[in-house]
Design a protein around this motif. Structure first.
Motif: not given
Length: 486
Positions: A444-447, A464-469, A433-434, A403-405
């Protein structure tokens, strides 16, 4: 008979052959069979796992605790992006503008980007801009259903015009008048009536002290370090704020109560009292004020909106002026053109009299808004800024959302010389960039990806797109199967 003899010989040969198989050969035969079985089971499990991945369309919803942890992480990691006002996400030099006010700031309302500032943290009395906090509290009460614009408001003696301090701006409230909450707000916004501020304070809280505590609580809730009030009208020099903090509040006010612009702040003039406002027994008509203001005011008085740019500047629809000797000529100004809204706050405006003060408000406000609309335009948030579902191999969960940070409502696009608004925005490019898949442990929270927004050589923003979990790494057979599938 010969056939029977031959069969016996064959059976004896088989028995002799089995006798000749060594123990090692028996183990190897059993192992091969076991391996075959294991391979069959492995491929069945792999097929089942592949089928699950193939049917997977979304990640398991976050728990409430996970959602709170994610919000806390991104706010701590990107604190500047969650502020009400923030620096531009790209580098532009602070422009050299001819602003005469002591302090000033210029902000894009939709995204909070600051595009100009001058001594924006200098502490100056807000004067009648204080009334914006008064109006905000009323709008909050109306939104909560505790007050209604059509409510008839009792007028305590503390709110009568005849009891206001000398040289107060007034809407001319009088004893026994019948006035609605909406009329009081018009008296605040157009006439800057100190009497209206007192009437509202007593209506909402019963007394001025309790109402002022509400105002200061609003300031604390918004993180305004220097803004503090001692009364609701702005008459006192002990009310204090800064251009940055007043702009912070005004942005919140505009976003939470946008209808107030058309309903109150952009109304060009106001006549009060009218015949329907008369106290029982009072006769509506001309009055003699040569000996001061009486308790009963029965003559309608028309006042123009104190905002000198209303009706003169394209798109201007608010917001509020303020003046006391200790503050100078203050102005909170907002205008909207082609879907882009800017807000300017100037404190300590120059002028030896009201005519000069108004002229300098016009000059500074025009200078700031001409720069803003001549240099920038808003582009709506690109569609690429959204959650992305990504499959995860070799982990204890099969999917994660990237998700977008942080969220943005708009992108502030600077003009390229010679281009129109549409040409500037049409040249903006978005690069995504995905990763197609992820493998192993997820934090969680890492880009794990980015959305980059560019105009020619400008990186307008990078999100940044970060992990939600967080997901733990898988081990054993699942890790082996997933490594093959991945």
């Amino acid at each position: 008979m010969s056939d029977l003899v031959d069969m016996n010989k064959t059976e004896k040969s088989k028995k002799n052959l089995l006798k000749d198989i060594t123990p090692v050969q028996k183990i190897l035969f059993g192992t091969a069979s076991g391996i075959l079985v294991l391979l069959i089971v492995f491929f069945i499990l792999t097929g089942v796992r592949a089928s699950k991945f193939g049917k997977l369309t979304e990640a398991v919803p976050l728990t409430e605790i996970q959602a709170q942890e994610l919000d806390s992480y991104v706010r701590n990691t990107y604190p500047e992006r969650f502020q009400y006002l923030k620096s531009l996400p790209y580098n532009l030099a602070n422009p050299e503008l001819n602003v005469g006010a002591v302090s000033a700031i210029l902000v894009d309302v939709s995204n909070g980007n600051v595009i100009y500032e001058k001594k924006a943290d200098k502490r100056i009395p807000p004067a009648s801009m204080t009334k914006l906090f008064t109006m905000y509290i009323v709008d909050e009460e109306v939104s909560a259903g505790r007050l209604h614009y059509e409510d008839v408001i009792p007028l305590p003696p503390e709110s009568w015009a005849c009891n206001m301090p000398p040289h107060s701006s007034l809407m001319f409230l009088g004893k026994g008048q019948v006035v609605t909450l909406e009329e009081l707000l018009l008296g605040l916004s157009i006439c800057s009536g100190n009497d209206a501020a007192y009437a509202i304070a007593y209506t909402v809280s019963g007394n001025m002290e309790s109402f002022v505590e509400k105002m200061n609580q609003v300031a604390r809730d918004l993180g305004l370090e220097y803004t503090h009030f001692v009364e609701a009208s702005g008459y006192s020099e002990d009310n204090i704020t800064t251009a940055r903090e007043m702009a912070t509040f005004c942005r919140v006010y505009l976003q939470r109560h946008p209808d107030s612009l058309a309903r109150f702040h952009s109304v060009p003039s106001f006549t009060y009292p009218k015949a329907q406002n008369m106290a029982p027994g009072d006769k509506y008509g001309p009055q003699d004020f040569s000996k001061g203001l009486p308790e009963h005011i029965t003559m309608g008085i028309t006042q123009d909106n104190t905002n000198p740019l209303l009706g003169k500047m394209e798109g201007c629809d608010g917001l509020k002026t303020g003046y006391i000797d200790e503050s100078g000529y203050n102005l909170a100004l907002t205008a909207m053109r082609n879907g882009t809204r800017f807000l300017a706050v100037t404190l300590g405006g120059r002028g030896s009299n009201s005519r000069e003060g108004q002229a300098n408000r016009v000059k500074d406000g025009t200078e700031l808004m001409d720069f803003a609309f001549g240099s920038f335009a808003d582009m709506r948030k690109p569609e690429e800024l959204k959650p992305y579902f990504v499959k995860v191999y070799g982990a204890q969960e099969m999917a994660v959302n990237l998700i977008p940070a942080f969220d943005i409502e708009t992108v502030l696009v600077p003009y390229v010389t010679g281009n129109s608004i549409a040409e500037n925005i049409s040249q903006v490019q978005v690069y995504l960039d995905l990763p197609e898949t992820l493998h192993g442990e997820i934090v969680q929270g890492q880009t794990y990806g980015t959305v980059k927004i560019m105009l020619t050589n400008y990186v307008l923003d990078e999100i940044p797109l970060v992990a939600d979990r967080s997901i733990k790494k898988a081990h054993g057979l699942r890790a082996l199967i997933d490594s093959m599938l991945d």
